[in-house]
Scaffold this motif. Structure first.
Motif, PDB file in Angstrom:
ATOM      1  N   VAL A 104      -2.523  96.718  73.220  1.00 45.82           N
ATOM      2  CA  VAL A 104      -2.625  96.736  71.768  1.00 45.82           C
ATOM      3  C   VAL A 104      -3.027  95.350  71.284  1.00 45.82           C
ATOM      4  O   VAL A 104      -2.841  94.352  71.970  1.00 45.82           O
ATOM      5  N   ASP A 105      -3.610  95.305  70.085  1.00 48.41           N
ATOM      6  CA  ASP A 105      -3.899  94.012  69.479  1.00 48.41           C
ATOM      7  C   ASP A 105      -2.590  93.324  69.139  1.00 48.41           C
ATOM      8  O   ASP A 105      -1.653  93.955  68.632  1.00 48.41           O
ATOM      9  N   PHE A 106      -2.516  92.036  69.427  1.00 43.19           N
ATOM     10  CA  PHE A 106      -1.305  91.284  69.133  1.00 43.19           C
ATOM     11  C   PHE A 106      -1.698  90.000  68.423  1.00 43.19           C
ATOM     12  O   PHE A 106      -2.664  89.346  68.811  1.00 43.19           O
ATOM     13  N   LEU A 154       7.793 101.222  82.500  1.00 46.83           N
ATOM     14  CA  LEU A 154       7.878 101.323  81.052  1.00 46.83           C
ATOM     15  C   LEU A 154       6.553 100.984  80.384  1.00 46.83           C
ATOM     16  O   LEU A 154       6.228 101.513  79.321  1.00 46.83           O
ATOM     17  N   MET A 155       5.784 100.106  81.030  1.00 48.90           N
ATOM     18  CA  MET A 155       4.555  99.600  80.417  1.00 48.90           C
ATOM     19  C   MET A 155       3.473  99.445  81.475  1.00 48.90           C
ATOM     20  O   MET A 155       3.740  99.552  82.678  1.00 48.90           O
ATOM     21  N   SER A 156       2.263  99.193  81.010  1.00 41.79           N
ATOM     22  CA  SER A 156       1.140  98.996  81.931  1.00 41.79           C
ATOM     23  C   SER A 156       1.279  97.650  82.640  1.00 41.79           C
ATOM     24  O   SER A 156       2.043  96.769  82.222  1.00 41.79           O
ATOM     25  N   ASP A 157       0.494  97.477  83.701  1.00 43.74           N
ATOM     26  CA  ASP A 157       0.505  96.210  84.421  1.00 43.74           C
ATOM     27  C   ASP A 157       0.074  95.054  83.516  1.00 43.74           C
ATOM     28  O   ASP A 157       0.618  93.942  83.607  1.00 43.74           O
ATOM     29  N   ASP A 158      -0.905  95.311  82.649  1.00 42.74           N
ATOM     30  CA  ASP A 158      -1.375  94.263  81.745  1.00 42.74           C
ATOM     31  C   ASP A 158      -0.292  93.864  80.750  1.00 42.74           C
ATOM     32  O   ASP A 158      -0.142  92.688  80.419  1.00 42.74           O
ATOM     33  N   GLU A 159       0.456  94.850  80.258  1.00 41.33           N
ATOM     34  CA  GLU A 159       1.539  94.538  79.331  1.00 41.33           C
ATOM     35  C   GLU A 159       2.656  93.772  80.039  1.00 41.33           C
ATOM     36  O   GLU A 159       3.182  92.780  79.523  1.00 41.33           O
ATOM     37  N   LEU A 160       3.015  94.232  81.225  1.00 38.41           N
ATOM     38  CA  LEU A 160       4.056  93.547  81.985  1.00 38.41           C
ATOM     39  C   LEU A 160       3.651  92.107  82.296  1.00 38.41           C
ATOM     40  O   LEU A 160       4.503  91.205  82.318  1.00 38.41           O
ATOM     41  N   ALA A 161       2.367  91.892  82.496  1.00 42.62           N
ATOM     42  CA  ALA A 161       1.885  90.544  82.813  1.00 42.62           C
ATOM     43  C   ALA A 161       2.181  89.554  81.694  1.00 42.62           C
ATOM     44  O   ALA A 161       2.358  88.355  81.952  1.00 42.62           O
ATOM     45  N   VAL A 162       2.228  90.030  80.445  1.00 46.66           N
ATOM     46  CA  VAL A 162       2.557  89.157  79.323  1.00 46.66           C
ATOM     47  C   VAL A 162       3.985  88.627  79.478  1.00 46.66           C
ATOM     48  O   VAL A 162       4.249  87.427  79.301  1.00 46.66           O
ATOM     49  N   HIS A 206       4.195  97.640  69.430  1.00 45.98           N
ATOM     50  CA  HIS A 206       3.855  98.951  68.882  1.00 45.98           C
ATOM     51  C   HIS A 206       4.292  99.120  67.431  1.00 45.98           C
ATOM     52  O   HIS A 206       3.902 100.096  66.784  1.00 45.98           O
ATOM     53  N   GLN A 207       5.115  98.215  66.931  1.00 44.29           N
ATOM     54  CA  GLN A 207       5.629  98.343  65.569  1.00 44.29           C
ATOM     55  C   GLN A 207       4.874  97.487  64.560  1.00 44.29           C
ATOM     56  O   GLN A 207       4.878  97.785  63.362  1.00 44.29           O
ATOM     57  N   ILE A 208       4.240  96.432  65.009  1.00 44.84           N
ATOM     58  CA  ILE A 208       3.699  95.424  64.093  1.00 44.84           C
ATOM     59  C   ILE A 208       2.650  96.019  63.158  1.00 44.84           C
ATOM     60  O   ILE A 208       2.736  95.877  61.934  1.00 44.84           O
ATOM     61  N   SER A 209       1.651  96.696  63.704  1.00 48.94           N
ATOM     62  CA  SER A 209       0.584  97.246  62.863  1.00 48.94           C
ATOM     63  C   SER A 209       1.108  98.326  61.929  1.00 48.94           C
ATOM     64  O   SER A 209       0.728  98.388  60.749  1.00 48.94           O
TER      65      SER A 209
END
Length: 308
Positions: free
Chosen positions: A2-4, A208-216, A46-49
Motif C-alpha cells: 500500500v502507499d505509505f 500475516l503479511m507479504s514478504d515486502d510488508e514484513l521487510a519494512v 490499511h487504515q490511513i487512507s
C-alpha cells in the motif's frame, strides 16, 4: 504494498518522533494511531487512507524506541508519563487541544494511560486487542507472575533485563516472521514464548503479511534493535505506582475491538472503568487491523460517525 506516507521527524517532549501523516487538508479533525510491540507505524497502513478519506487528519508516530524515533538509554524514559507525554507533545506540535486516539496492543495501553493522565487532551478512545488495564492491589509484574509463573515473558522481561533483547536482535528476521502469523493454534503459550519464536526454525499458522510488508518491519528493527520496545514492559510496575493517585475512570466515549482468537484476556470489569464503551468482536487473531483491515475500518468509521 500500500502507499505509505513519507516520515517527518517531530520534536516533542525532549525527543524526536518519526511521524507519518495523511489528510492534512482535514486539519482540525485529528486522529492519532498508536502501534504496539514489536511493531511500527506501518502496522496502520490499511487504515490511513480510509481515515483520511473520511475527513480525518491522520497522525501515526513511531513511538519512542521504535523506527527512527529517539531511543533513550534509561529504562525509566519509557514509563507511561513519558509515553503519554510524547502524545501530548504531538498535539501541541500540530496545535490541537485534543484528538481521537487509537491504539493496538501496547499502543492501546498507552492510550488508556493518556486518557487517565491527560483526559482533557483525549476526545475519544479506540482500543484494539488490549482492554483497560485495571490497577489491582498488587503491582502488575507480581500479579502476572502469580497467575502465569515467573518464567512468563512479561515477568522475564522485567527480571532478566537484556536477555530477551539480545535474542531478538540476533534473530530479527526469524522472530518477526514467526511473530506475525494468523490462524495459529488457540490458547496462550507458556513461558518465554517470544524467545521461543525467535529461535523456532518453522513458524506455525499462516503469514500475516507479504514478504515486502514484513521487510519494512525487519529493516526497522535491524536498525533500532528491540531494547527500546522491551523497555515499555520494564516499566509496568513503575506505571502501577505512577497511576496510584489518578482517577481510574475513563470518562470519554470508547470503542473496544476484541479479536475472537486473541490470547489477550478480555476486560472482566471493562464497563466499571470505561462506562461509555461499545464493544466490537472480529473473527481474527491478535494483529486485528492488519489481519482484518476492511472490517476494522468499517467498525472504526461507523463508531466515529455515531460520535458525531
Amino acid at each position: 504494498m500500500v502507499d505509505f506516507p513519507e516520515p517527518t521527524l517531530v520534536p516533542v517532549n525532549g525527543i524526536q518522533l518519526e511521524v507519518f501523516e495523511a489528510g492534512r487538508e482535514n486539519a482540525g479533525n485529528p486522529i492519532v494511531l498508536c502501534h504496539g510491540w514489536p511493531e511500527h507505524a506501518f502496522a496502520w497502513r490499511h487504515q490511513i487512507s480510509a481515515l483520511a478519506e473520511a475527513g480525518y487528519h491522520v497522525i501515526v508516530p513511531n513511538q519512542r524506541g521504535y523506527g527512527n524515533s529517539s531511543r533513550p538509554v534509561e529504562v525509566t524514559a519509557y514509563d507511561i508519563e513519558h509515553l503519554s507525554g510524547d502524545l501530548v507533545g504531538l498535539l501541541d506540535h500540530y496545535g490541537y487541544e485534543d484528538a481521537v486516539f487509537a491504539g493496538q496492543d501496547w499502543g492501546a495501553t498507552v492510550v488508556w494511560g493518556l486518557a487517565l493522565l491527560h483526559p482533557e487532551r483525549v476526545r475519544t478512545v479506540i482500543a484494539l486487542s488490549v482492554p483497560y488495564p485495571e490497577r489491582g492491589e498488587k503491582p502488575w509484574v507480581e500479579f502476572i507472575a502469580d497467575i502465569l509463573g515467573s518464567d512468563f515473558y512479561y515477568v522475564h522481561f522485567n527480571r532478566h533485563p537484556g536477555v530477551a533483547d539480545a535474542v531478538f536482535d540476533a534473530n530479527t528476521a526469524r522472530f518477526l516472521r514467526n511473530m506475525f502469523r494468523k490462524n495459529q493454534p488457540p490458547g496462550p503459550q507458556p513461558g518465554m514464548a517470544p524467545i521461543d519464536l525467535a529461535k523456532a526454525e518453522k513458524p506455525v499458522g499462516e503469514p500475516l503479511m507479504s514478504d515486502d510488508e514484513l521487510a519494512v518491519f525487519i529493516a526497522a528493527f535491524e536498525s533500532s534493535g528491540f531494547t527500546g520496545g522491551v523497555n515499555w514492559y520494564r516499566n509496568a510496575d513503575r506505571n502501577w505506582h505512577l497511576l496510584a493517585d489518578v482517577d481510574p475512570i475513563v470518562r470519554q466515549p470508547a470503542l473496544m475491538i476484541y479479536a475472537d482468537r486473541d490470547v489477550v484476556p478480555r476486560g472482566a470489569n471493562l464497563t466499571e472503568f470505561v462506562p461509555d464503551v461499545e464493544v466490537v468482536e472480529l473473527d481474527c487473531g491478535h494483529w486485528i487491523q492488519q489481519e482484518k483491515p476492511e472490517e476494522t475500518n468499517r467498525a472504526i468509521l461507523k463508531w466515529l460517525e455515531q460520535q458525531g
